[in-house]
Design a protein around this motif. Structure first.
Motif, PDB file in Angstrom:
ATOM      1  N   LEU A   1      17.827  11.819  44.399  1.00 26.55           N
ATOM      2  CA  LEU A   1      18.236  12.325  43.081  1.00 26.55           C
ATOM      3  C   LEU A   1      19.681  12.821  43.137  1.00 26.55           C
ATOM      4  O   LEU A   1      20.442  12.661  42.179  1.00 26.55           O
ATOM      5  N   GLY A   2      20.047  13.418  44.296  1.00 26.06           N
ATOM      6  CA  GLY A   2      21.438  13.851  44.474  1.00 26.06           C
ATOM      7  C   GLY A   2      22.388  12.664  44.495  1.00 26.06           C
ATOM      8  O   GLY A   2      23.459  12.687  43.881  1.00 26.06           O
TER       9      GLY A   2
ATOM     10  N   LEU B   1      26.517   9.244  42.034  1.00 27.35           N
ATOM     11  CA  LEU B   1      26.976   7.931  41.572  1.00 27.35           C
ATOM     12  C   LEU B   1      27.315   7.967  40.079  1.00 27.35           C
ATOM     13  O   LEU B   1      28.326   7.407  39.658  1.00 27.35           O
ATOM     14  N   ILE B   2      26.462   8.640  39.297  1.00 24.75           N
ATOM     15  CA  ILE B   2      26.743   8.720  37.858  1.00 24.75           C
ATOM     16  C   ILE B   2      28.094   9.410  37.645  1.00 24.75           C
ATOM     17  O   ILE B   2      28.923   8.972  36.847  1.00 24.75           O
TER      18      ILE B   2
ATOM     19  N   PHE C   1      29.222  18.237  35.183  1.00 26.50           N
ATOM     20  CA  PHE C   1      28.514  19.219  34.355  1.00 26.50           C
ATOM     21  C   PHE C   1      27.617  18.488  33.354  1.00 26.50           C
ATOM     22  O   PHE C   1      26.464  18.860  33.147  1.00 26.50           O
ATOM     23  N   ILE C   2      28.152  17.430  32.760  1.00 26.49           N
ATOM     24  CA  ILE C   2      27.403  16.656  31.767  1.00 26.49           C
ATOM     25  C   ILE C   2      26.400  15.725  32.456  1.00 26.49           C
ATOM     26  O   ILE C   2      25.236  15.643  32.064  1.00 26.49           O
ATOM     27  N   ALA C   3      26.859  15.048  33.527  1.00 25.04           N
ATOM     28  CA  ALA C   3      25.980  14.102  34.229  1.00 25.04           C
ATOM     29  C   ALA C   3      24.705  14.803  34.686  1.00 25.04           C
ATOM     30  O   ALA C   3      23.595  14.308  34.482  1.00 25.04           O
TER      31      ALA C   3
ATOM     32  N   THR D   1      29.828  12.476  46.598  1.00 26.83           N
ATOM     33  CA  THR D   1      28.449  11.977  46.570  1.00 26.83           C
ATOM     34  C   THR D   1      27.639  12.589  47.712  1.00 26.83           C
ATOM     35  O   THR D   1      26.477  12.972  47.518  1.00 26.83           O
ATOM     36  N   ILE D   2      28.252  12.707  48.896  1.00 21.01           N
ATOM     37  CA  ILE D   2      27.540  13.317  50.023  1.00 21.01           C
ATOM     38  C   ILE D   2      27.204  14.773  49.697  1.00 21.01           C
ATOM     39  O   ILE D   2      26.099  15.240  49.973  1.00 21.01           O
ATOM     40  N   CYS D   3      28.132  15.490  49.061  1.00 20.74           N
ATOM     41  CA  CYS D   3      27.864  16.881  48.687  1.00 20.74           C
ATOM     42  C   CYS D   3      26.695  16.952  47.700  1.00 20.74           C
ATOM     43  O   CYS D   3      25.830  17.837  47.806  1.00 20.74           O
TER      44      CYS D   3
END
Lengths: 345, 255
Positions: free
Chosen positions: A126-127, A132-133, A142-144, A238-240
């Motif tokens: 999920l992260g 990616l989004i 914040f929106i994603a 993305t890793i974070c």
């Protein structure tokens, strides 16, 4: 600004030791001096002003020690992500979602250790999706993550029908798995505390001493510069996001074991509390500034503030007002201290 | 233009761009530019806004691909496809505000993305600190500590850190894009000192600027661009600040 070359070369060992001590101190106080001071002041206030000094009652301390790591571990990930310049509001959904996955697997007769890893894996996935989004869609996280928070929560509520699922039917009490996650070391220190400290140490070492940590700071501080120097800032972010998801998955299971039953509302409100904890700990909302030590103290401070106010019989709805006030005061204090430090140098 | 390697000029050519063309939609940004930098040479690339200075440099640093034309680096034909590729060749670009992370320390900035590691990817902080100070001293910049944050440095010192970084990573050509803009007189002079130091170290420099008073004393040669065309390529001894000024403001002549 001018340094004598010769002085540098023959630096006496005493100075070196003092330098090392100062570095150690820096590690623990970096951008979080104010937080630590207020944290200590809060403890004193609550010791003296809670009725019958309930705050330092062993039962209260134990309850706090079991409760705090839930938010704390999530906040460590959220804070690190904030240093890289992004937010994650979906933690409050990823957490119960992973918990639900764990319960389903357990019900299907699957080994709890494997189920835990699966729950953390789902959190990481999920992260990854959040990441990616955000980076591929070029939209603010914040929106994603507001979107994914609401989407997955809807899926979870519909699929679980919001029914609680007790774990005792599938899971014997007192198993070694349970001991490792939520037992008590020597009957005194809850395992949750150990996990909080372990995760803080791991992330602290990565963030402050590993090259990946330098990339996280660089990405949050000046993305263009980081990219020009060959850092893949999209991958760093993305890793974070995946670290946040993994930690939320872990906490989902840890909290589930403590509660003894899955609840679709687990972790509700964590998204903003985790950001508050990070900010109280000196993390910048713009990215590039912050420390694991600060986030650690920040999470403790938020929990202690809430706990102390409850013990002082502040009405439940009033507590929110105090925490809101505290967040603002902390940020003002941290900003002021940072500016003072700049001027001193 | 394949005769390049056998032309036997007296000074060794470091980079040579031949008939470079670049279009942005219908805008002809570079109209067949020839541009050369020799070893240890400081070239002043001057021209008004929109003359094509930045576009030319971005082609050289791998940010844009040229639509036509060839680039030779140390005599070999190269196709610079990315900034990483440019850096591997030894071309480092120092942009104004994009170069450094303000809230990170000097040594963390110098080694950003190229951190020396001991094992498992953990940074070798000692060598980072030592090498940072060495690199800063090599351009004559003496700062107190490699742990100081960039935000605490003056504008000139910041340019110094970015230039020292290029030097440490063995750049052969350093491109300075408006390095003295927004600097005080004293800081600008400091940056000009850094450029002299780079030349002494045998490194070629392309100095892009509007400010002829800054570039004139430091450069060996000047290239003037106007609306995507090269209108002058002239040694310092054959020109003056006033001549250059006239060239820049004069409209391009088609003969």
């Amino acid at each position: 600004m001018v340094t004598n070359k010769k002085d540098k070369e023959k630096m006496p060992s005493g100075v070196a030791v003092a330098g090392r001590a100062k570095k150690l101190l820096n590690l623990f106080s970096y951008q979080a001096v104010g937080t630590l001071l207020v944290f200590l002041a809060l403890i004193l206030v609550f010791i003296f002003f809670t009725p019958h000094h309930l705050f330092v009652d062993p039962r209260n301390i134990k309850a706090l020690a079991k409760l705090t790591p839930d938010l704390g571990i999530v906040a460590l990930g959220v804070g690190m992500l904030m240093i890289s310049g992004e937010f994650d509001l979906s933690v409050s959904t990823v957490l119960p979602f992973s918990s639900y996955i764990f319960v389903l697997l357990l019900r299907a007769g699957i080994n709890p250790v494997f189920s835990l890893f699966m729950a953390m894996g789902v959190g990481a996935l999920l992260g990854l999706l959040n990441g990616l989004i955000t980076v591929k869609g070029h939209i603010p996280s914040f929106i994603a993550t507001l979107g994914t928070m609401m989407f997955w929560r809807g899926v979870l509520y519909v699929h679980s029908r919001m029914w609680p699922i007790g774990i005792r039917a599938y899971f014997p009490a007192g198993s070694s798995f349970e001991h490792v996650l939520i037992g008590e070391i020597g009957g005194v220190v809850p395992a949750q505390v150990i996990w909080f400290v372990v995760f803080a140490l791991i992330l602290g070492v990565v963030l402050h001493f590993h090259k990946f940590g330098n990339w996280v700071y660089a990405t949050g501080d000046n993305k263009e510069a980081a990219r020009a120097m060959g850092i893949n800032t999209d991958r760093v972010k993305t890793i974070c996001f995946m670290i946040v998801g993994t930690l939320s998955g872990f906490v989902g299971v840890m909290q589930l074991l403590r509660l003894g039953s899955f609840a679709a509302t687990q972790g509700l409100g964590f998204e903003l509390k985790a950001i508050a904890a990070s900010v109280v700990g000196g993390t910048s909302l713009m990215g590039g500034i912050g420390s694991i030590a600060g986030i650690f103290w920040g999470a403790l401070t938020i929990q202690i503030l809430e706990n102390g106010l409850i013990l002082m019989r502040v009405p439940v709805f009033g507590i929110s007002a105090f925490i809101g006030l505290a967040v603002i005061l902390f940020v003002v204090l941290n900003t002021y201290m940072r500016r003072r430090m700049m001027m001193m140098r | 233009m394949s005769s390049f390697s056998t032309d036997g000029k007296s000074e060794k050519s470091l980079v040579k761009m031949v008939s470079i063309e670049k279009w942005f939609g219908k805008v002809h940004a570079l109209e067949g530019i020839d541009f050369e930098v020799r070893c240890s040479e400081v070239v002043g690339l001057v021209g008004d806004n929109g003359a094509g200075k930045s576009t030319l440099i971005k082609v050289l640093s791998g940010y844009h691909l040229a639509d036509k034309g060839e680039i030779y680096f140390e005599g070999k034909k190269v196709n610079i496809a990315s900034s990483l590729h440019a850096r591997k060749l030894g071309i480092e670009t120092v942009y104004q505000e994009q170069a450094l992370a303000p809230n990170l320390s000097i040594s963390r900035n110098i080694f950003m993305g190229r951190e020396p590691v001991r094992s498992l990817g953990f940074m070798d902080k000692k060598s980072m600190d030592r090498e940072s100070m060495k690199a800063l001293q090599s351009i004559g910049l003496h700062l107190r500590s490699p742990d100081a944050l960039i935000t605490m440095l003056s504008g000139g010192e910041r340019q110094g850190v970015a230039i020292a970084r290029a030097l440490h990573f063995k750049a052969k050509l350093v491109i300075l894009d408006e390095p003295t803009i927004a600097l005080s007189v004293r800081e600008a002079r400091q940056v000009l000192e850094f450029i002299k130091q780079l030349k002494r170290e045998g490194i070629s420099v392309i100095f892009i600027t509007h400010n002829l008073y800054h570039v004139f004393p430091s450069a060996d040669r000047f290239v003037v661009l106007t609306r995507g065309e090269k209108i002058a390529d002239i040694q310092k001894k054959d020109t003056s600040i006033d001549d250059l000024f006239e060239l820049i403001v004069k409209p391009p002549s088609h003969n």
